[in-house]
Design a protein around this motif. Structure first.
Motif, mmCIF file in Angstrom:
data_model
loop_
_atom_site.group_PDB
_atom_site.id
_atom_site.type_symbol
_atom_site.label_atom_id
_atom_site.label_comp_id
_atom_site.label_asym_id
_atom_site.label_seq_id
_atom_site.Cartn_x
_atom_site.Cartn_y
_atom_site.Cartn_z
ATOM 1 N N GLN A 69 -56.698 4.389 -50.673
ATOM 2 C CA GLN A 69 -57.293 4.390 -52.008
ATOM 3 C C GLN A 69 -58.770 4.735 -51.913
ATOM 4 O O GLN A 69 -59.418 4.422 -50.901
ATOM 5 N N PRO A 70 -59.327 5.363 -52.937
ATOM 6 C CA PRO A 70 -60.776 5.569 -52.954
ATOM 7 C C PRO A 70 -61.490 4.228 -52.761
ATOM 8 O O PRO A 70 -61.108 3.220 -53.348
ATOM 9 N N GLY A 71 -62.496 4.220 -51.915
ATOM 10 C CA GLY A 71 -63.213 2.984 -51.625
ATOM 11 C C GLY A 71 -62.754 2.289 -50.366
ATOM 12 O O GLY A 71 -63.486 1.463 -49.805
ATOM 13 N N ASP A 72 -61.515 2.576 -49.886
ATOM 14 C CA ASP A 72 -61.082 2.020 -48.604
ATOM 15 C C ASP A 72 -62.052 2.464 -47.514
ATOM 16 O O ASP A 72 -62.624 3.560 -47.577
ATOM 17 N N LEU A 73 -62.234 1.625 -46.511
ATOM 18 C CA LEU A 73 -63.144 1.922 -45.408
ATOM 19 C C LEU A 73 -62.354 2.097 -44.120
ATOM 20 O O LEU A 73 -61.708 1.156 -43.650
ATOM 21 N N LEU A 74 -62.394 3.298 -43.560
ATOM 22 C CA LEU A 74 -61.804 3.557 -42.250
ATOM 23 C C LEU A 74 -62.875 3.342 -41.183
ATOM 24 O O LEU A 74 -63.976 3.894 -41.294
ATOM 25 N N ALA A 119 -69.771 -4.177 -47.901
ATOM 26 C CA ALA A 119 -69.697 -3.475 -49.187
ATOM 27 C C ALA A 119 -68.250 -3.255 -49.599
ATOM 28 O O ALA A 119 -67.897 -3.417 -50.779
ATOM 29 N N ALA A 120 -67.384 -2.895 -48.634
ATOM 30 C CA ALA A 120 -65.963 -2.703 -48.941
ATOM 31 C C ALA A 120 -65.343 -4.016 -49.393
ATOM 32 O O ALA A 120 -64.580 -4.057 -50.381
ATOM 33 N N GLN A 121 -65.665 -5.102 -48.703
ATOM 34 C CA GLN A 121 -65.121 -6.403 -49.075
ATOM 35 C C GLN A 121 -65.605 -6.818 -50.465
ATOM 36 O O GLN A 121 -64.827 -7.372 -51.249
ATOM 37 N N ALA A 122 -66.859 -6.526 -50.766
ATOM 38 C CA ALA A 122 -67.429 -6.927 -52.058
ATOM 39 C C ALA A 122 -66.769 -6.198 -53.221
ATOM 40 O O ALA A 122 -66.640 -6.761 -54.318
ATOM 41 N N ARG A 123 -66.359 -4.946 -52.993
ATOM 42 C CA ARG A 123 -65.739 -4.189 -54.096
ATOM 43 C C ARG A 123 -64.213 -4.331 -54.097
ATOM 44 O O ARG A 123 -63.527 -3.686 -54.903
ATOM 45 N N GLY A 124 -63.687 -5.156 -53.196
ATOM 46 C CA GLY A 124 -62.252 -5.395 -53.166
ATOM 47 C C GLY A 124 -61.456 -4.311 -52.478
ATOM 48 O O GLY A 124 -60.234 -4.219 -52.658
ATOM 49 N N SER A 125 -62.123 -3.496 -51.656
ATOM 50 C CA SER A 125 -61.445 -2.428 -50.920
ATOM 51 C C SER A 125 -61.044 -2.916 -49.536
ATOM 52 O O SER A 125 -61.573 -3.903 -49.023
ATOM 53 N N ARG A 126 -60.130 -2.211 -48.913
ATOM 54 C CA ARG A 126 -59.618 -2.619 -47.612
ATOM 55 C C ARG A 126 -60.493 -2.103 -46.466
ATOM 56 O O ARG A 126 -61.034 -0.992 -46.534
ATOM 57 N N VAL A 127 -60.582 -2.904 -45.421
ATOM 58 C CA VAL A 127 -61.186 -2.483 -44.160
ATOM 59 C C VAL A 127 -60.032 -2.102 -43.241
ATOM 60 O O VAL A 127 -59.198 -2.949 -42.886
ATOM 61 N N ILE A 128 -59.963 -0.819 -42.857
ATOM 62 C CA ILE A 128 -58.830 -0.280 -42.106
ATOM 63 C C ILE A 128 -59.321 0.186 -40.747
ATOM 64 O O ILE A 128 -60.150 1.096 -40.652
#
Length: 350
Positions: free
Chosen positions: A51-56, A241-250
Motif C-alpha cells: 500500500q502507499p505509505g508502506d515502508l520497505l 513515521a510509518a508507524q505513526a501514519r499506520g503503515s506497515r514496516v516490511i
C-alpha cells in the motif's frame, strides 16, 4: 523446541544453483500469519500486496569476492574465506588446509597476494596481508572469487559478480548475499516508488556463519554468531513515521529483520552500530517488523526458526511442505515468500 522440529525433506533438484534470467521473474509464496492461508503468486506481483505509505527496509551490504586459493610456503594447498575485514590489511578468515596453519605461517595466494597468519580467534584465523597496494577490499575485488554458498556445489562464474549482489548494494563487507533482495530490479523499485511505497536502508554484513548448522538438540541451547549491523537515525525516523501514519514496516530479508529487531529491543527503535547476536525463534515477540519478504531457508536453520516465529511454526512448516510439492526453487538463487506477522503468540511453540 527441538531442532528436529524444523526439519523438512528437500529434493536436491529443487536447490537453485543458478539465477533466473530476470531478477523479478521468481515465484512468490504468500503466507498470512494469522490465518495460515497461502497463495501462489509471481514476485512481479509484489506491488499489488503493498500500500502507499508502506515502508520497505533493505540491507545495503555489498558482497565482497572473499574466497582466495593458494598455498603455504611449504607447498600445502589452502582455501581462504574472509569472514570479516578488520583493517586495510587485516582480516578474520576461515582457512581450509590439511593442517591448521600456525601463527607465523606465510601464505601465497592468487594474484600474487601474500599473507601471514598472526593469531586465532576460535574457528577463525587472524590474517595480515603483507604486500597490498591499497585496501584489502580492493585487492579482493580484483583477485578474489565470489563466495557462493556450499549447497550450490559449483565454482563461481563471472556472472555471479553481478547476480549474487543486490542492485542497491553500497557498503562492502558481506561474504554472503542478503538473498531476498536479489529479486528486486530497478524497474520494480521504481514502480514501488511511483506508487508511494517508502524505502529505507540498514546494513548487516552477512558472515559465513549464516550457513553453519545448529549443533544442539534444544534450540534454546544455541548461541548465534555475531554480525556487524548499522541502523541509522534516518532509518529510525522512517520507521517511526510509518508507524505513526499506520503503515506497515516490511523487512526485505531476515538480515533486515535482525537489524530492526536488534535496534528495537528497548521497545522503541533507536540507532544501533555494532555487533548483534540476536536469536529469533518461536515465542519471540516482534517489536517492529510487520511483514517480510524472504527466500526459502535450509532445514533446521536459525533462519527457518526466525520466519517460523513470524508466522507461527505450524503455518510455516505447512508452507514449506506446499513449496516442495509445488516445486518452488530453494535457497539463495531460488524463489521468495511474502509473510505477514502472526499477531497472537504461537502457543504451540512456546
Amino acid at each position: 523446541m527441538q531442532v528436529k522440529d524444523f526439519h523438512f525433506e528437500l529434493p536436491e533438484e529443487l536447490i537453485a544453483r543458478y539465477p533466473l534470467e530476470q531478477r523479478s521473474a521468481s515465484r512468490l509464496l504468500c503466507v498470512d500469519g494469522n490465518t495460515g492461508e497461502r497463495a501462489h503468486r509471481q514476485f512481479s506481483d509484489l506491488p499489488s500486496l503493498l500500500q502507499p505509505g508502506d515502508l520497505l527496509v533493505f540491507n545495503d551490504t555489498r558482497v565482497i569476492p572473499a574466497r582466495l586459493f593458494g598455498q603455504k610456503a611449504s607447498g600445502g594447498k589452502i582455501e581462504m574465506l574472509i569472514e570479516r575485514v578488520t583493517s586495510e590489511s587485516e582480516a578474520l578468515a576461515h582457512i581450509r588446509s590439511s593442517r591448521a596453519p600456525k601463527p607465523g605461517t606465510c601464505l601465497q595466494l592468487e594474484g600474487g597476494l601474500e599473507a601471514e597468519v598472526t593469531g586465532r580467534q576460535q574457528n577463525l584465523f587472524e590474517v595480515r596481508f603483507t604486500n597490498l597496494d591499497g585496501h584489502l577490499v580492493s585487492a579482493l575485488e580484483q583477485h578474489g572469487h565470489m563466495p557462493l554458498p556450499p549447497y550450490m556445489n559449483r565454482e563461481d562464474q563471472l556472472s555471479d559478480r553481478e547476480r549474487y549482489q543486490t542492485v542497491y548494494n553500497r557498503k562492502p563487507g558481506a561474504v554472503a548475499a542478503p538473498t531476498a533482495g536479489l529479486h528486486f530490479d530497478e524497474p520494480l523499485l521504481q514502480q514501488l516508488r511511483d506508487m508511494g511505497v517508502e524505502q529505507a536502508f540498514v546494513t548487516l554484513h552477512v558472515g559465513a556463519g549464516t550457513f553453519q548448522p545448529v549443533k544442539v538438540d534444544n534450540i534454546t541451547d544455541h548461541h548465534m554468531h555475531a554480525e556487524y549491523i548499522e541502523v541509522s537515525e534516518e532509518t529510525c525516523a522512517a520507521v517511526k513515521a510509518a508507524q505513526a501514519r499506520g503503515s506497515r514496516v516490511i523487512a526485505v530479508g531476515t538480515t533486515s529483520v535482525r537489524c530492526l529487531e536488534t535496534a528495537s529491543q528497548s521497545g522503541e527503535i533507536a540507532p544501533f552500530y555494532g555487533d548483534t547476536d540476536i536469536f529469533i525463534y518461536p515465542g519471540y515477540r516482534y517489536r517492529t517488523v510487520e511483514a517480510l519478504v524472504t527466500n526459502f531457508h535450509l532445514p533446521e536453520s536459525t533462519l527457518l526458526m526466525l520466519v517460523s516465529a513470524f508466522t507461527g511454526h505450524k503455518a510455516m512448516m505447512q508452507a514449506y511442505a506446499d513449496a516442495v510439492a509445488e516445486r518452488y526453487r530453494f535457497f539463495s538463487y531460488g524463489d521468495a515468500m511474502f509473510l505477514t506477522r502472526r499477531e497472537a503468540a504461537d502457543e504451540e511453540s512456546l
